[in-house]
Design an enzyme around this catalytic site. Structure first.
Site, short mmCIF file in Angstrom:
data_model
loop_
_atom_site.label_atom_id
_atom_site.label_comp_id
_atom_site.label_asym_id
_atom_site.label_seq_id
_atom_site.Cartn_x
_atom_site.Cartn_y
_atom_site.Cartn_z
N GLU A 150 0.88 -1.15 -0.04
CA GLU A 150 -0.13 0.14 0.16
C GLU A 150 0.89 1.33 0.10
O GLU A 150 2.06 1.31 0.37
CB GLU A 150 -0.86 0.11 1.18
N LEU A 152 -0.36 4.51 1.06
CA LEU A 152 -1.58 5.28 1.68
C LEU A 152 -0.76 6.55 2.54
O LEU A 152 0.03 6.25 3.28
CB LEU A 152 -2.71 4.70 2.52
N LYS A 203 7.94 -1.14 -2.04
CA LYS A 203 7.43 -0.28 -0.86
C LYS A 203 8.56 0.31 -0.03
O LYS A 203 8.59 1.44 0.38
CB LYS A 203 6.39 -1.35 0.18
N PHE A 248 7.63 16.85 -1.30
CA PHE A 248 8.33 16.49 -0.20
C PHE A 248 9.72 17.11 -0.28
O PHE A 248 10.69 16.80 0.27
CB PHE A 248 8.91 14.94 -0.16
N CYS A 259 5.15 4.99 9.32
CA CYS A 259 5.78 4.36 8.24
C CYS A 259 7.08 4.74 7.89
O CYS A 259 7.98 3.68 8.17
CB CYS A 259 5.00 4.79 6.96
#
Length: 436
Positions: A150, A152, A203, A248, A259
């Site tokens: 994911e 998110l 990821k 960012f 995360c």
């Protein structure tokens, strides 16, 4: 449309389950926490996430979304089982897979219809293989497994689920990847089919890159202060380069949350396991750690001592639109201030209850910005909630003992600050504004 089960009702599991129901699937979310399931069955979200409760209520009412604590009931006749449980950081920096492994054991007796197992939890490379092997040893048959990480953002998890930049599907079998691609087809999102191990790596590599980008711009911001440059202008100039982009590149007091901190450390752990030089990741972490201390350093430079100073802490959550306090910069800031003898009054529109679990009574908690800044010697802006960004500066001048602001998110309107007759404003990577 498919019959799907989602194991775990945290940010990822609940967002995934709700959104899959929203696009037409029949979804059962399973969690061993009875209180959480009881809450969800009433349409109440256990997490603060914009838009969550509206979709919860809608899809419960139309029969597309169910909640259960019973695997036997929740897994009956499902085509896809999504594992979306937590993989917290272990003591050695590696991801702790205990919860995921238990979740796999919990479903092992209910795989009679050969559902596809989707691992959405963030896991080190090789985890899908080990879970597959464990299930196959138990079931004595081939298990179709897919890595589907994911991406998110807390505070916009519903939007990100419904509007993904890309969907990564890592699998060994074409039939498995095609099934999961079909599951997501109503989203009309770009899909990348990869190997399982590449999907797992994507990821970690994504989050580590973004964390590195944040630490890099914060390093540049600190350098800007030393040489007399303005990081806003520098960031804009960098971001206009299409090879870099402006996301960012906002200077501040560093990243937090569930995360980035743990994923960077997990990737660092994996790198060191294989004997690779991981100094880039080590420096990303080191810069972020020191950046979270920057407001306190600036306040010490201004006051000399913070003993018996009252400091208003505006914002506690690690980012706006969430109540998550995991790795929030406010934790380190609050502890440092109180250790130095400061009296800290904090305000956050959503995270106070979670902050109390971590900080206890070492600081006081208020119900409004006005209460927090009353008689304050200094105001720290820690989380850029909309109401904090739009603070009425005239009230600061009226309520605070001293109109001294340390903006850790560079979020206040510079024009409004310049209009004040008396104010001291310190931000990150930009010249101070001092009007007396």
């Amino acid at each position: 449309m498919m019959k799907i089960a989602v194991i775990g009702t945290g940010y990822v599991g609940l967002s995934t389950g709700v959104c899959l129901a929203e696009i037409g699937h029949h979804v059962t979310c399973i969690d061993i926490d009875i209180n959480k399931i009881n809450l969800l069955q009433l349409g109440n979200s256990p997490i603060y996430e914009p838009g969550m409760e509206q979709l919860l209520t809608k899809n419960i009412e139309n029969g597309k979304l169910l909640f259960s604590t019973t695997h036997k009931e929740g897994l009956q006749g499902v085509e896809v089982i999504i594992l979306a449980v937590g993989t917290p950081q272990g003591e050695n920096g590696a991801a702790d897979l205990t919860i995921l492994q238990q979740a796999a054991k919990d479903i092992a007796d209910y795989l009679h219809n050969n559902p596809i197992i989707v691992i959405k939890s963030t896991v080190p490379v090789g985890t899908n293989d080990s879970i597959k092997e464990m299930l196959e040893d138990h079931c004595k048959k081939e298990i179709l497994i897919v890595s589907n990480p994911e991406f998110l953002r807390q505070g916009s998890a519903i939007y990100d689920t419904m509007n993904p930049d890309r969907i990564i599907i890592g699998s060994y079998k074409k039939e498995a990847s095609e099934k999961i691609q079909k599951m997501y087809s109503p989203l009309n999102a770009p899909v990348l089919i990869t190997s399982v191990r590449s999907a797992e790596m994507i990821k970690y590599a994504s989050n580590a890159f973004l964390a590195n980008k944040i630490s890099y711009i914060n390093f540049i911001a600190n350098l800007c202060e030393q040489v007399g440059a303005n990081v806003d202008e520098v960031s804009m100039g960098i971001g206009k380069d299409k090879r870099i982009g402006n996301a960012f590149l906002q200077a501040g007091i560093g990243y937090g949350g569930s995360c980035f901190p743990k994923d960077v450390k997990a990737l660092l752990h994996t790198s060191l396991q294989f004997g690779l030089n991981a100094s880039l990741l080590e420096e990303t972490i080191a810069i972020n750690d020191s950046q979270q201390e920057l407001l306190v350093v600036k306040a010490l430079q201004r006051f000399g001592s913070l003993n018996e100073k009252k400091v208003a802490l505006l914002g506690l959550a690690f980012k706006p639109e969430t109540d998550d306090m995991r790795e929030a910069p406010s934790i380190k800031i609050a502890k440092q201030l109180t250790k130095m003898g400061a009296e800290v009054a904090a305000y956050d529109p959503a995270a106070i209850d979670n902050a109390k679990k971590i900080l206890g009574d070492i600081i006081s908690y208020t119900q409004s910005i006005k209460d927090a800044i009353k008689n304050a010697d200094a105001i720290f802006i820690v989380t850029e909630w909309k109401e904090i960004k739009n603070i009425e500066l005239s009230s600061v001048l009226k309520e605070a003992k001293l109109p001294i602001i340390f903006d850790g998110r560079n979020c206040l309107n510079k024009t409004k600050i310049m209009e004040c007759d008396s104010i001291e404003y310190y931000s990150i990577g930009r010249p101070a504004i001092i009007k007396k």
